[in-house]
Design a protein around this motif. Sequence first.
Motif, PDB file in Angstrom:
ATOM      1  N   LYS A 200     -33.942 -19.990  14.571  1.00  0.00           N
ATOM      2  CA  LYS A 200     -33.009 -21.035  14.469  1.00  0.00           C
ATOM      3  C   LYS A 200     -32.213 -21.407  15.668  1.00  0.00           C
ATOM      4  O   LYS A 200     -31.906 -22.389  16.094  1.00  0.00           O
ATOM      5  CB  LYS A 200     -32.018 -21.056  13.092  1.00  0.00           C
ATOM      6  CG  LYS A 200     -32.713 -21.255  12.031  1.00  0.00           C
ATOM      7  CD  LYS A 200     -31.862 -21.274  10.744  1.00  0.00           C
ATOM      8  CE  LYS A 200     -32.135 -21.570   9.458  1.00  0.00           C
ATOM      9  NZ  LYS A 200     -31.470 -21.869   8.168  1.00  0.00           N
ATOM     10  N   ILE A 201     -31.803 -20.219  16.491  1.00  0.00           N
ATOM     11  CA  ILE A 201     -30.834 -20.518  17.442  1.00  0.00           C
ATOM     12  C   ILE A 201     -31.478 -20.283  19.026  1.00  0.00           C
ATOM     13  O   ILE A 201     -30.965 -20.541  19.939  1.00  0.00           O
ATOM     14  CB  ILE A 201     -29.702 -19.200  17.295  1.00  0.00           C
ATOM     15  CG1 ILE A 201     -30.495 -17.825  17.684  1.00  0.00           C
ATOM     16  CG2 ILE A 201     -29.046 -19.387  16.005  1.00  0.00           C
ATOM     17  CD1 ILE A 201     -29.409 -16.728  17.701  1.00  0.00           C
ATOM     18  N   ALA A 202     -33.007 -19.989  18.897  1.00  0.00           N
ATOM     19  CA  ALA A 202     -33.500 -19.948  20.236  1.00  0.00           C
ATOM     20  C   ALA A 202     -33.238 -21.034  21.209  1.00  0.00           C
ATOM     21  O   ALA A 202     -33.096 -22.201  20.554  1.00  0.00           O
ATOM     22  CB  ALA A 202     -34.991 -19.894  19.903  1.00  0.00           C
ATOM     23  N   PRO A 203     -33.032 -20.950  22.423  1.00  0.00           N
ATOM     24  CA  PRO A 203     -33.196 -19.695  23.223  1.00  0.00           C
ATOM     25  C   PRO A 203     -32.079 -18.560  23.179  1.00  0.00           C
ATOM     26  O   PRO A 203     -32.320 -17.641  23.794  1.00  0.00           O
ATOM     27  CB  PRO A 203     -33.332 -20.211  24.570  1.00  0.00           C
ATOM     28  CG  PRO A 203     -32.482 -21.355  24.655  1.00  0.00           C
ATOM     29  CD  PRO A 203     -32.603 -21.989  23.345  1.00  0.00           C
ATOM     30  N   ALA A 204     -30.801 -18.791  22.436  1.00  0.00           N
ATOM     31  CA  ALA A 204     -30.081 -17.708  22.205  1.00  0.00           C
ATOM     32  C   ALA A 204     -30.692 -16.845  21.401  1.00  0.00           C
ATOM     33  O   ALA A 204     -31.647 -17.144  20.696  1.00  0.00           O
ATOM     34  CB  ALA A 204     -28.781 -18.236  21.589  1.00  0.00           C
ATOM     35  N   ARG A 205     -30.327 -15.492  21.660  1.00  0.00           N
ATOM     36  CA  ARG A 205     -31.275 -14.665  20.857  1.00  0.00           C
ATOM     37  C   ARG A 205     -30.336 -13.242  20.377  1.00  0.00           C
ATOM     38  O   ARG A 205     -29.037 -13.145  20.805  1.00  0.00           O
ATOM     39  CB  ARG A 205     -32.153 -13.904  21.715  1.00  0.00           C
ATOM     40  CG  ARG A 205     -31.807 -12.986  22.786  1.00  0.00           C
ATOM     41  CD  ARG A 205     -32.996 -12.371  23.688  1.00  0.00           C
ATOM     42  NE  ARG A 205     -32.463 -11.278  24.528  1.00  0.00           N
ATOM     43  CZ  ARG A 205     -31.941 -11.681  25.732  1.00  0.00           C
ATOM     44  NH1 ARG A 205     -31.638 -12.603  26.167  1.00  0.00           N
ATOM     45  NH2 ARG A 205     -31.771 -10.408  26.284  1.00  0.00           N
ATOM     46  N   ILE A 206     -30.597 -12.754  19.380  1.00  0.00           N
ATOM     47  CA  ILE A 206     -30.218 -11.577  18.900  1.00  0.00           C
ATOM     48  C   ILE A 206     -30.776 -10.281  18.855  1.00  0.00           C
ATOM     49  O   ILE A 206     -31.963 -10.258  18.778  1.00  0.00           O
ATOM     50  CB  ILE A 206     -29.887 -11.773  17.248  1.00  0.00           C
ATOM     51  CG1 ILE A 206     -29.037 -12.969  16.632  1.00  0.00           C
ATOM     52  CG2 ILE A 206     -29.180 -10.628  16.581  1.00  0.00           C
ATOM     53  CD1 ILE A 206     -29.157 -13.343  15.347  1.00  0.00           C
ATOM     54  N   GLU A 207     -30.064  -9.327  19.781  1.00  0.00           N
ATOM     55  CA  GLU A 207     -30.781  -8.188  20.211  1.00  0.00           C
ATOM     56  C   GLU A 207     -30.337  -7.167  19.340  1.00  0.00           C
ATOM     57  O   GLU A 207     -29.209  -6.699  19.429  1.00  0.00           O
ATOM     58  CB  GLU A 207     -30.486  -8.028  21.782  1.00  0.00           C
ATOM     59  CG  GLU A 207     -31.270  -6.983  22.187  1.00  0.00           C
ATOM     60  CD  GLU A 207     -31.213  -6.693  23.847  1.00  0.00           C
ATOM     61  OE1 GLU A 207     -30.448  -5.589  24.328  1.00  0.00           O
ATOM     62  OE2 GLU A 207     -31.669  -7.593  24.613  1.00  0.00           O
ATOM     63  N   GLY A 208     -31.301  -6.413  18.825  1.00  0.00           N
ATOM     64  CA  GLY A 208     -31.057  -5.071  18.228  1.00  0.00           C
ATOM     65  C   GLY A 208     -30.867  -3.868  19.296  1.00  0.00           C
ATOM     66  O   GLY A 208     -31.546  -3.734  20.155  1.00  0.00           O
ATOM     67  N   VAL A 209     -29.637  -3.142  19.131  1.00  0.00           N
ATOM     68  CA  VAL A 209     -29.452  -2.089  19.690  1.00  0.00           C
ATOM     69  C   VAL A 209     -29.856  -0.630  19.072  1.00  0.00           C
ATOM     70  O   VAL A 209     -28.888  -0.537  18.014  1.00  0.00           O
ATOM     71  CB  VAL A 209     -28.189  -2.125  20.460  1.00  0.00           C
ATOM     72  CG1 VAL A 209     -27.856  -0.727  21.091  1.00  0.00           C
ATOM     73  CG2 VAL A 209     -27.898  -3.356  21.298  1.00  0.00           C
ATOM     74  N   ARG A 210     -30.656  -0.199  19.328  1.00  0.00           N
ATOM     75  CA  ARG A 210     -31.171   0.940  18.464  1.00  0.00           C
ATOM     76  C   ARG A 210     -29.862   2.061  17.996  1.00  0.00           C
ATOM     77  O   ARG A 210     -29.278   2.545  18.987  1.00  0.00           O
ATOM     78  CB  ARG A 210     -32.144   1.852  19.103  1.00  0.00           C
ATOM     79  CG  ARG A 210     -32.709   2.878  18.189  1.00  0.00           C
ATOM     80  CD  ARG A 210     -34.119   3.663  18.762  1.00  0.00           C
ATOM     81  NE  ARG A 210     -35.158   2.735  19.023  1.00  0.00           N
ATOM     82  CZ  ARG A 210     -36.037   2.572  18.066  1.00  0.00           C
ATOM     83  NH1 ARG A 210     -35.991   3.133  16.764  1.00  0.00           N
ATOM     84  NH2 ARG A 210     -37.115   1.446  18.232  1.00  0.00           N
ATOM     85  N   GLY A 211     -29.800   2.268  16.795  1.00  0.00           N
ATOM     86  CA  GLY A 211     -28.764   3.220  16.469  1.00  0.00           C
ATOM     87  C   GLY A 211     -27.434   2.594  16.461  1.00  0.00           C
ATOM     88  O   GLY A 211     -26.503   3.628  16.050  1.00  0.00           O
ATOM     89  N   LEU A 212     -27.031   1.492  16.771  1.00  0.00           N
ATOM     90  CA  LEU A 212     -25.769   0.699  17.039  1.00  0.00           C
ATOM     91  C   LEU A 212     -25.651  -0.397  16.173  1.00  0.00           C
ATOM     92  O   LEU A 212     -24.767  -0.321  15.450  1.00  0.00           O
ATOM     93  CB  LEU A 212     -25.435   0.662  18.531  1.00  0.00           C
ATOM     94  CG  LEU A 212     -25.274   1.775  19.391  1.00  0.00           C
ATOM     95  CD1 LEU A 212     -25.025   1.468  20.808  1.00  0.00           C
ATOM     96  CD2 LEU A 212     -24.299   2.779  19.060  1.00  0.00           C
ATOM     97  N   GLY A 213     -26.342  -1.435  16.476  1.00  0.00           N
ATOM     98  CA  GLY A 213     -25.987  -2.573  15.577  1.00  0.00           C
ATOM     99  C   GLY A 213     -27.136  -3.898  16.552  1.00  0.00           C
ATOM    100  O   GLY A 213     -28.066  -3.642  16.903  1.00  0.00           O
TER     101      GLY A 213
END
Length: 222
Positions: A200-213
Amino acid sequence: MKLLLVEDDAALAAEICRMLRAAHCALDHAVNGEDAQHLGETGTYDAVILDLGLPKRDGLSVLQAWRSAGLTLPVLVLTARDGWSDKVAGFKAGADDFLVKPFRAEELVIRLRALVRRAAAHGVARVTCGPLTYEAGLGSFERDGLPLKLTGLEWRVLSCLILRKDAVVPRAQLIERVYDGDADVDSNSVEVIITRLRRKIAPARIEGVRGLGYQLLPGGPA
């Protein structure tokens, strides 16, 4: 909005919770003054709905303790007392607004949004991240200037991320925001919500950071 409801009337509290969750709000609920004071001092809330007649510690003394501790979050007082002297005492203790019981559900929502909007005027009223704009006082999102349609759970996740867009938001914090601190929920359900949001928000993006959030980014290559 993340709200703290302080109300010892079980039936009224259940109705307020139902109504505010339908308005995309997350809630913590305290039934006595001692628990309310602790939650207010240790939690993070956009506003508080505070009853005056509470067991263990009355609402006015709780409010005075919060203000003495330097807490500036907006407080809407619920009361069965319609006397001017009671309101004067409440405002002197640090109340931002009053609502006399019985009240209409719509009025409670309108008053809360007005309180949060006024508080935002002294802080961050509008937040942008790439094509996204979040009006903190209204609780509304736009993408490229057009209203962004979100479910209640999607709204809670995205508002948490955009208000902390310069930081990685821990998965546990997202679960608390989305599910009101329910420890039994499947954490993978947050990933399902994030997957929907990414479309829904592209080109903004949500990036996962392994082990953090997760972190909300304005756009561009991953």
